[in-house]
Design a protein around this motif. Structure first.
Motif, PDB file in Angstrom:
ATOM      1  N   HIS A 347     -50.204  56.910  12.740  1.00 24.84           N
ATOM      2  CA  HIS A 347     -49.655  56.133  11.619  1.00 24.84           C
ATOM      3  C   HIS A 347     -50.404  54.816  11.451  1.00 24.84           C
ATOM      4  O   HIS A 347     -50.728  54.413  10.331  1.00 24.84           O
ATOM      5  N   LYS A 350     -53.884  55.344  10.016  1.00 28.23           N
ATOM      6  CA  LYS A 350     -53.805  55.584   8.568  1.00 28.23           C
ATOM      7  C   LYS A 350     -53.632  54.278   7.809  1.00 28.23           C
ATOM      8  O   LYS A 350     -54.239  54.070   6.759  1.00 28.23           O
ATOM      9  N   GLU A 351     -52.784  53.388   8.345  1.00 29.41           N
ATOM     10  CA  GLU A 351     -52.583  52.086   7.713  1.00 29.41           C
ATOM     11  C   GLU A 351     -53.885  51.291   7.644  1.00 29.41           C
ATOM     12  O   GLU A 351     -54.117  50.539   6.700  1.00 29.41           O
ATOM     13  N   SER A 355     -59.486  57.968   7.661  1.00 25.72           N
ATOM     14  CA  SER A 355     -59.180  59.262   7.038  1.00 25.72           C
ATOM     15  C   SER A 355     -58.737  60.262   8.104  1.00 25.72           C
ATOM     16  O   SER A 355     -58.879  60.021   9.305  1.00 25.72           O
ATOM     17  N   LYS A 356     -58.216  61.395   7.622  1.00 18.91           N
ATOM     18  CA  LYS A 356     -57.770  62.447   8.542  1.00 18.91           C
ATOM     19  C   LYS A 356     -58.922  62.925   9.411  1.00 18.91           C
ATOM     20  O   LYS A 356     -58.761  63.131  10.622  1.00 18.91           O
TER      21      LYS A 356
END
Length: 376
Positions: A347, A350-351, A355-356
């Motif tokens: 999390h 991502k913040e 990227s994935k």
């Protein structure tokens, strides 16, 4: 809450650092803990915090931390002096990317001086502060009061206070600064009254024979019939008279500062249970209270009337944040479930804009650890 909107980065360490972070979290700050891939054991202050596990010995790991610090208000460094500089995460590096950062350093001996690189624990900091020398009796080795004084009072609390001072000053200057909190020096400062009162007759004798350290018969603890204890603090004459009244003794026969009174008082306290003495002294203003056992203290009517503590899901007592504020009181994050190592890694990444694919690569390389890959 008073610190709502304040972002804190806490480098996971032992008890003093995590409690400092918990204090800030209890009053509304958002605290993110950076742990190593092998997290510190026995951290009981993870509740209510986010945790990201990062390999700080890699360039990629350091870059993640720098991104986090670029928008943070406070950084809590719990390592020995020089460790963060070796990682390129020292104040000189981080304040270049965030001039408003409050860089708090919490160590045993501080960032300067002969002992700055020495390891230690609460007992060592108490010893070096001079305070431990006062906590003995009858020539016996002094005994520290657990690890409360240096770790939490001279350390966590004063560090949190220093952070708040720096945050307040920043509202005027717009600039951050370094908070150097040495537990040894903090405990020395905390004991200012003791140092300043040394010339007074309060401290004429050896440790354990003075007014406030157990030498005074009306300022010490006594065992009761049922093996429990009562605490007596009848210093002032009016309280001492009420204390004697509770013991059914005549003031004419028991001069207030006669050390010899101790044995008589001890014998009398052994004639009744703690509950019986409580019943007597609840109606007398004598500064006499029961010594509550930590596992059953919540059953006492004082704590029931205050309702200022709570129990967690595993039946652990979680004290409410203090002091109490009328408009923006703290709320203990301890009531939340403990945070697991790496629980918020994905999390947080991502913040930060990863990227994935980038996150998968960081996980594969072991740069970060996440215990919930399903969040990806």
């Amino acid at each position: 809450m008073a610190l709502k909107g304040i972002k804190v980065i806490e480098f996971q360490g032992l008890a003093p650092g995590p409690f400092c972070g918990a204090i800030l979290a209890d009053f509304g700050a958002s605290v993110t803990v950076i742990s190593k891939l092998d997290p510190v054991p026995y951290d009981v202050f993870t509740n209510g915090k986010r945790i990201i596990a990062v390999d700080m010995k890699t360039k990629e790991g350091v870059n993640i931390i720098k991104k986090m610090c670029s928008s943070a208000d406070v950084l809590l460094d719990t390592f020995r002096p020089g460790v963060m500089e070796k990682l390129d995460l020292g104040p000189n590096s981080l304040t270049k990317i965030n001039s408003g950062l409050i860089y708090a350093r919490l160590t045993g001996f501080g960032q300067s001086g002969l002992y700055k690189d020495k390891a230690g624990h609460d007992i060592n900091y108490e010893a070096m502060s001079g305070v431990l020398s006062l906590l003995g009796r009858n020539g016996e080795p002094p005994v520290p009061p657990l690890n409360i004084l240096a770790d939490f009072a001279g350390g966590s609390m004063l560090c949190a206070f220093g952070i708040l001072l720096a945050l307040y000053e920043r509202t005027k200057s717009g600039k951050g600064q370094i908070v150097d909190c040495a537990m040894t020096d903090g405990l020395t400062y905390l004991s200012s009254w003791i140092f300043r009162s040394r010339p007074l007759p309060l401290w004429e004798g050896e440790p354990g024979s003075n007014l406030l350290d157990g030498g005074y018969a009306a300022y010490r603890t006594y065992k009761t019939k049922d093996g429990k204890f009562m605490a007596v603090g009848a210093l002032e004459p009016k309280f001492y008279l009420n204390f004697l009244k509770g013991l059914q003794l005549s003031p004419e026969n028991y001069e207030q500062f006669d050390i010899g009174n101790h044995k008589k008082f001890a014998d009398i306290f052994l004639t009744k249970t703690q509950a019986e003495w409580c019943q007597i002294f609840d109606d007398l203003d004598a500064c006499v209270t029961p010594v509550l056992e930590i596992n059953s203290m919540m059953e006492h009517k004082y704590h029931k009337s205050k309702q200022n503590k709570l129990k967690s899901n595993n039946n652990t007592i979680i004290p409410e944040p203090q002091p109490s504020l009328s408009r923006t009181p703290g709320v203990s994050v301890g009531r939340e479930s403990p945070t697991m190592p790496g629980q918020h890694t994905i999390h947080i990444l991502k913040e930060l804009g990863y990227s994935k694919v980038q996150i998968e690569e960081l996980l594969k390389k072991g740069i970060v650890y996440a215990n919930r890959k399903s969040n990806l």
